[in-house]
Write an enzyme that holds these catalytic residues in place. Sequence first.
Site, PDB file in Angstrom:
ATOM      1  N   THR A  85      29.534   9.771 -22.210  1.00  0.00           N
ATOM      2  CA  THR A  85      29.333   9.255 -20.859  1.00  0.00           C
ATOM      3  C   THR A  85      28.545   7.956 -20.858  1.00  0.00           C
ATOM      4  O   THR A  85      27.665   7.747 -21.687  1.00  0.00           O
ATOM      5  CB  THR A  85      28.633  10.283 -19.945  1.00  0.00           C
ATOM      6  OG1 THR A  85      28.558   9.769 -18.620  1.00  0.00           O
ATOM      7  CG2 THR A  85      27.234  10.621 -20.456  1.00  0.00           C
ATOM      8  N   ARG A  86      28.924   7.082 -19.944  1.00  0.00           N
ATOM      9  CA  ARG A  86      28.132   5.895 -19.637  1.00  0.00           C
ATOM     10  C   ARG A  86      27.726   5.920 -18.164  1.00  0.00           C
ATOM     11  O   ARG A  86      27.213   4.944 -17.640  1.00  0.00           O
ATOM     12  CB  ARG A  86      28.902   4.616 -19.967  1.00  0.00           C
ATOM     13  CG  ARG A  86      30.102   4.333 -19.065  1.00  0.00           C
ATOM     14  CD  ARG A  86      30.748   3.008 -19.442  1.00  0.00           C
ATOM     15  NE  ARG A  86      31.709   2.544 -18.463  1.00  0.00           N
ATOM     16  CZ  ARG A  86      33.017   2.738 -18.528  1.00  0.00           C
ATOM     17  NH1 ARG A  86      33.519   3.439 -19.526  1.00  0.00           N
ATOM     18  NH2 ARG A  86      33.821   2.241 -17.606  1.00  0.00           N
ATOM     19  N   HIS A 132      28.886  13.307 -12.333  1.00  0.00           N
ATOM     20  CA  HIS A 132      29.246  13.870 -11.039  1.00  0.00           C
ATOM     21  C   HIS A 132      29.925  15.222 -11.258  1.00  0.00           C
ATOM     22  O   HIS A 132      29.969  15.736 -12.379  1.00  0.00           O
ATOM     23  CB  HIS A 132      30.113  12.895 -10.228  1.00  0.00           C
ATOM     24  CG  HIS A 132      31.301  12.350 -10.964  1.00  0.00           C
ATOM     25  ND1 HIS A 132      32.322  13.154 -11.420  1.00  0.00           N
ATOM     26  CD2 HIS A 132      31.643  11.075 -11.323  1.00  0.00           C
ATOM     27  CE1 HIS A 132      33.234  12.414 -11.997  1.00  0.00           C
ATOM     28  NE2 HIS A 132      32.852  11.150 -11.971  1.00  0.00           N
ATOM     29  N   HIS A 154      32.589  15.502 -14.057  1.00  0.00           N
ATOM     30  CA  HIS A 154      31.984  15.520 -15.394  1.00  0.00           C
ATOM     31  C   HIS A 154      31.390  16.902 -15.701  1.00  0.00           C
ATOM     32  O   HIS A 154      31.557  17.442 -16.802  1.00  0.00           O
ATOM     33  CB  HIS A 154      30.877  14.470 -15.498  1.00  0.00           C
ATOM     34  CG  HIS A 154      31.339  13.070 -15.350  1.00  0.00           C
ATOM     35  ND1 HIS A 154      30.582  12.100 -14.721  1.00  0.00           N
ATOM     36  CD2 HIS A 154      32.482  12.454 -15.747  1.00  0.00           C
ATOM     37  CE1 HIS A 154      31.225  10.949 -14.748  1.00  0.00           C
ATOM     38  NE2 HIS A 154      32.381  11.137 -15.356  1.00  0.00           N
ATOM     39  N   GLY A 161      38.929  13.228 -21.200  1.00  0.00           N
ATOM     40  CA  GLY A 161      39.509  13.420 -19.878  1.00  0.00           C
ATOM     41  C   GLY A 161      40.285  12.194 -19.453  1.00  0.00           C
ATOM     42  O   GLY A 161      40.889  11.502 -20.275  1.00  0.00           O
ATOM     43  N   ARG A 162      40.246  11.916 -18.171  1.00  0.00           N
ATOM     44  CA  ARG A 162      40.984  10.780 -17.609  1.00  0.00           C
ATOM     45  C   ARG A 162      40.264   9.467 -17.909  1.00  0.00           C
ATOM     46  O   ARG A 162      39.065   9.346 -17.762  1.00  0.00           O
ATOM     47  CB  ARG A 162      41.111  10.988 -16.094  1.00  0.00           C
ATOM     48  CG  ARG A 162      41.743   9.847 -15.337  1.00  0.00           C
ATOM     49  CD  ARG A 162      41.856  10.178 -13.863  1.00  0.00           C
ATOM     50  NE  ARG A 162      40.586  10.570 -13.273  1.00  0.00           N
ATOM     51  CZ  ARG A 162      39.676   9.713 -12.810  1.00  0.00           C
ATOM     52  NH1 ARG A 162      39.889   8.417 -12.890  1.00  0.00           N
ATOM     53  NH2 ARG A 162      38.560  10.162 -12.260  1.00  0.00           N
ATOM     54  N   ASP A 163      41.029   8.457 -18.335  1.00  0.00           N
ATOM     55  CA  ASP A 163      40.540   7.082 -18.490  1.00  0.00           C
ATOM     56  C   ASP A 163      39.328   7.006 -19.416  1.00  0.00           C
ATOM     57  O   ASP A 163      38.361   6.289 -19.134  1.00  0.00           O
ATOM     58  CB  ASP A 163      40.208   6.498 -17.110  1.00  0.00           C
ATOM     59  CG  ASP A 163      40.107   4.978 -17.141  1.00  0.00           C
ATOM     60  OD1 ASP A 163      40.842   4.350 -17.920  1.00  0.00           O
ATOM     61  OD2 ASP A 163      39.279   4.416 -16.392  1.00  0.00           O
ATOM     62  N   ALA A 171      36.790   5.812 -21.877  1.00  0.00           N
ATOM     63  CA  ALA A 171      36.360   4.521 -22.440  1.00  0.00           C
ATOM     64  C   ALA A 171      37.169   3.347 -21.905  1.00  0.00           C
ATOM     65  O   ALA A 171      37.196   2.273 -22.505  1.00  0.00           O
ATOM     66  CB  ALA A 171      36.404   4.537 -23.967  1.00  0.00           C
TER      67      ALA A 171
END
Length: 405
Positions: A199-200, A204, A207, A292-294, A296
Site C-alpha cells: 500500500t501507498r 479504506h 483494502h 487486487g485492482r490496478d 502499482a
Amino acid sequence: MSKLVPPHGGGELKPLMLAGDALKQAKARAKDLDQIKMSSREACDLIMLGIGAFTPLDGFMGHEDWKGVCENMRLTSGVFWPIPVTLSTTHGQANNLKIGQEVALVDEESGEIGGIITITEKYTIDKGLECRSVFGTEDKEHPGVLKVMEQPEVNIAGPVVVLSEGEFPTKYGNIYMRPSQTRELFEEKGWSQVAAFQTRNPMHRSHEFLAKIAVETMDGVLIHQILGKLKAGDIPAEVRAEAIDTLIDNYFVKDTVIQAGYPMEMRYAGPREALLHAVFRQNYGCSHLIVGRDHAGVGDYYGPFDAQHIFDKVSETDLRTRPLKIDWTFYCYKCQGMASLKTCPHGKDDRLLLSGTKLRKMLSEGEQPPAEFSRPEVVKILQAYYASLNEGEKVEVKLHKAATG
C-alpha cells in the site's frame, strides 16, 4: 529448518550493509573518494540493497543485466528480475571516473554518504526501450517515465557496500523493518503462509476487505507500506502508519496482521512493479502477494487487472512468492457489506466503488466520506492531516478511470 519461502535467487539473504569496524573504516575512506550524487530513487534502491531486500543483487546493474531485465525480465545469471536497478551520472563526470575506482555515493537531498561503489562498467542506455519495456509507454506524464527520461546520460555499474539506511530507522521506528526482521517475526509466530499487502495509501474498506480475505486463508498478513518518496498529493507515510495502526487495533483480530514499511520509491510501473513487489516480498519471507485492482498503477496506463495477468507468464521456479488474485471489490448496499464481482449478484447502481484516489479527493476537498467508504477512526486521522495543510501544500487530486469504475 525454516518453513518460509527462501530468499529470491535460491541462496541466503544478501544484505550489503556494513557494520562494526568495517563500517567505521569504510566511512573514513569514503570521505576522500570522488562522489556520485544519487537521486531519491537511487538512494532508496541503495538502502534496499543494503538490507537484503534486493537479494541476490550485489550492486547497480551493468549493461547486459539492464538489457536482459528490460527485454526478458532476466539477469545474465538467469535469475528472474523485472525492473532495472541502476545508477546514473553525467557524461562529464563519467569521463573522469575509471574502471576499478571506488566512488562514494551521496544522497543528493541529505548530502549523506550512503555507500561506496566499485566501478565495473560505464554505459549509455536507450531510455525509450527502458520506458516501453517497464512502463509500457514513453509518455512523460507518467511519473516513472519522467524519472527515467530526466536521469543523467551514463549508467555506472558495480558492486556496492552500504554505509547508511538514511532517516528511515529513526523517522519510522518499529514500522521500518528489514527482511531479516520480518522473517524472524514470522518464525516466532509460527507463520509459513504469509500474504503481503502492498500500500501507498491509508487503508479504506476495500483494502481492509482484501486483507481480511487473506487472513482467512493464510497464517498472517504483512501490511507493507512504502516509505520512500511518492508523487505529489499522496499522503505521507507517518500519517498512513497512524491510520493503519488504528484500523488494525479496531477491526482485526489480534496477532493476525503486522504493519511494516520498506524504504523504496514507487515506479508506478503497474504489472512490472507488481512482479518487483513479489520479488522483494519473497526476501521478506512472504509466500504470497495480494494483487487486487490496478496494483502499482497510475492514471489510465494499465488495465485494472494487468498486474494479475502478468504473473501467469512467470513460473514458480522463477518467482516463489505467488499472487493472491482478488477481483474488483466494493460496498454493496443490497448485500449490506463488502463484496466482489465474484460474490455479488447485484448491479452497478447498488455498488459503491472504493479507491484511494477517490478517498484522497474527497478529503482534500473537505467532503465527508460515507461510512461505507472508510472507517470513522481512520477518516478522523486523515481529516486532521488535510486540515493541517496550508494552501501551498494542497494538490488537486484528479480521478482516473480505474478510480471511478
